[in-house]
Motif scaffolding. Structure first.
Motif, PDB file in Angstrom:
ATOM      1  N   ARG A  12      31.722  85.113  96.163  1.00 58.28           N
ATOM      2  CA  ARG A  12      31.320  84.979  97.556  1.00 58.28           C
ATOM      3  C   ARG A  12      31.883  83.669  98.099  1.00 58.28           C
ATOM      4  NH1 ARG A  12      25.831  84.258  97.635  1.00 58.28           N
ATOM      5  NH2 ARG A  12      26.076  83.497  95.509  1.00 58.28           N
ATOM      6  N   THR A  13      33.077  83.744  98.612  1.00 59.98           N
ATOM      7  CA  THR A  13      33.776  82.540  99.076  1.00 59.98           C
ATOM      8  C   THR A  13      33.206  82.053 100.396  1.00 59.98           C
ATOM      9  OG1 THR A  13      35.605  84.046  98.668  1.00 59.98           O
ATOM     10  CG2 THR A  13      36.107  81.701  98.723  1.00 59.98           C
ATOM     11  N   ASP A  14      32.403  82.876 101.033  1.00 62.06           N
ATOM     12  CA  ASP A  14      32.023  82.564 102.416  1.00 62.06           C
ATOM     13  C   ASP A  14      30.776  81.693 102.555  1.00 62.06           C
ATOM     14  OD1 ASP A  14      30.593  84.810 101.490  1.00 62.06           O
ATOM     15  OD2 ASP A  14      32.014  86.124 102.556  1.00 62.06           O
ATOM     16  N   ASP A  15      29.840  81.764 101.580  1.00 67.53           N
ATOM     17  CA  ASP A  15      28.717  80.839 101.749  1.00 67.53           C
ATOM     18  C   ASP A  15      29.114  79.503 101.162  1.00 67.53           C
ATOM     19  OD1 ASP A  15      26.487  81.432  98.965  1.00 67.53           O
ATOM     20  OD2 ASP A  15      28.655  81.652  99.094  1.00 67.53           O
ATOM     21  N   PHE A  16      28.989  78.494 101.985  1.00 74.09           N
ATOM     22  CA  PHE A  16      29.518  77.183 101.678  1.00 74.09           C
ATOM     23  C   PHE A  16      28.375  76.262 101.282  1.00 74.09           C
ATOM     24  CE2 PHE A  16      31.864  73.303 102.299  1.00 74.09           C
ATOM     25  CZ  PHE A  16      33.171  73.684 102.083  1.00 74.09           C
ATOM     26  N   ALA A  18      25.852  73.501 101.180  1.00 73.01           N
ATOM     27  CA  ALA A  18      25.455  72.627 102.286  1.00 73.01           C
ATOM     28  C   ALA A  18      25.832  71.172 102.019  1.00 73.01           C
ATOM     29  CB  ALA A  18      23.951  72.726 102.530  1.00 73.01           C
ATOM     30  N   ASP A  61      33.396  69.243 103.843  1.00 74.26           N
ATOM     31  CA  ASP A  61      32.782  70.420 104.462  1.00 74.26           C
ATOM     32  C   ASP A  61      33.871  71.350 105.000  1.00 74.26           C
ATOM     33  OD1 ASP A  61      33.692  69.466 106.890  1.00 74.26           O
ATOM     34  OD2 ASP A  61      31.743  68.727 107.548  1.00 74.26           O
ATOM     35  N   GLU A  62      33.465  72.416 105.643  1.00 74.75           N
ATOM     36  CA  GLU A  62      34.439  73.419 106.085  1.00 74.75           C
ATOM     37  C   GLU A  62      35.447  72.866 107.090  1.00 74.75           C
ATOM     38  OE1 GLU A  62      30.978  75.782 106.648  1.00 74.75           O
ATOM     39  OE2 GLU A  62      32.015  77.610 105.957  1.00 74.75           O
TER      40      GLU A  62
END
Lengths: 139, 139
Positions: A12-16, A18, A61-62
């Motif tokens: 699951r690459t999408d939940d980053f 926090a 972060d993103e």
DNA sequence: ATGGACCCTAGAGTGCACTCCAGGTCAAAT
DNA sequence: ATTTGACCTGGAGTGCACTCTAGGGTCCAT
């Protein structure tokens, strides 16, 4: 025990996370080395430096990763660090959008020219390979 | 008086001076610098060194230029000098044609991969440009 | 409380592909 | 005869983009 600080155990690459990524995780995710990540920061390519953990370690972060993606876009198409720095610096100048666009379009032209040149040489390589195909296994 | 040793005064590129080209003319014709031409020779990339005039100056004939073209084909597609030297060395080895072909096909794959990568980044550049187009002159 | 994985900084070192330099030769033009 | 321009050699220097090192800190599991 070996602590897993890497990108994600699951796919699951999408939940980053926090807290953000450690430098080694950011390195894995961007394909740059840890040293290069720090080097880019020192060279002033990272306008908004990544946050720091309580103990002073970088946390990406993103947005940080997206920015590094922009750097990669320029770097991998052959723009020198010096020029990237100049481009990046314009983000601090209000109303510099036309100038930034000009840099990008000029760079685009160079990339297209490079691409054409490499493609032409590739044709020559192909020709040479087919010559060897004939010589090595005739028929 | 300034002696014209350059490529050709007229546009008839096809008749080649029997004496061969001086190094500066060869540089002009290949796009390499004089220093690079000598450097390649020192590095062992020029298997058959160009002839020399009575006074010891290099004279490049058509075969020499064609060979330099091959070097350029490899170099401009990103092959390191070291690898070019290895490839070139195989021309001295009888029956090394399969190996030379293997080197070329492997190189071809790398070039294609590089090309794809650059093209992908180019798409990102285009996207960024069209973003600026909207921002800079909306409508 | 110790070992080890990970991180930090400042600064030095590396590899690559040229590029330049000093000191000299040579041939043609003045 | 001398000046000039192009060339020669061996070797040093350059610019770039990393990459590595030394010496030190923090955190966690044993």
């Amino acid at each position: 025990m070996l602590v897993d600080m890497s990108v994600a155990t699951t796919e699951r690459t999408d939940d980053f996370p926090a807290e953000g990524l450690s430098i080694s995780a950011a390195a894995q995710s961007t394909g740059l080395s840890i040293d290069t990540l720090r080097y880019y920061e020192r060279e002033g390519l990272i306008l908004r430096a990544p946050g720091r953990s309580a103990s002073g370690q970088r946390r990406y972060d993103e947005r940080d990763l997206a920015w590094i993606g922009t750097l990669l876009m320029l770097r991998k198409t052959g723009m020198p660090i010096r020029d990237i720095r100049a481009f990046v610096g314009l983000y601090l100048v209000d109303g510099s959008e036309p100038e930034r666009m000009a840099i990008l379009t000029a760079h685009r032209e160079r990339v297209l020219a490079d691409l054409r040149e490499v493609q032409d040489h590739l044709v020559a390589i192909d020709r040479k390979i087919s010559y060897y195909e004939k010589v090595v296994s005739p028929q």
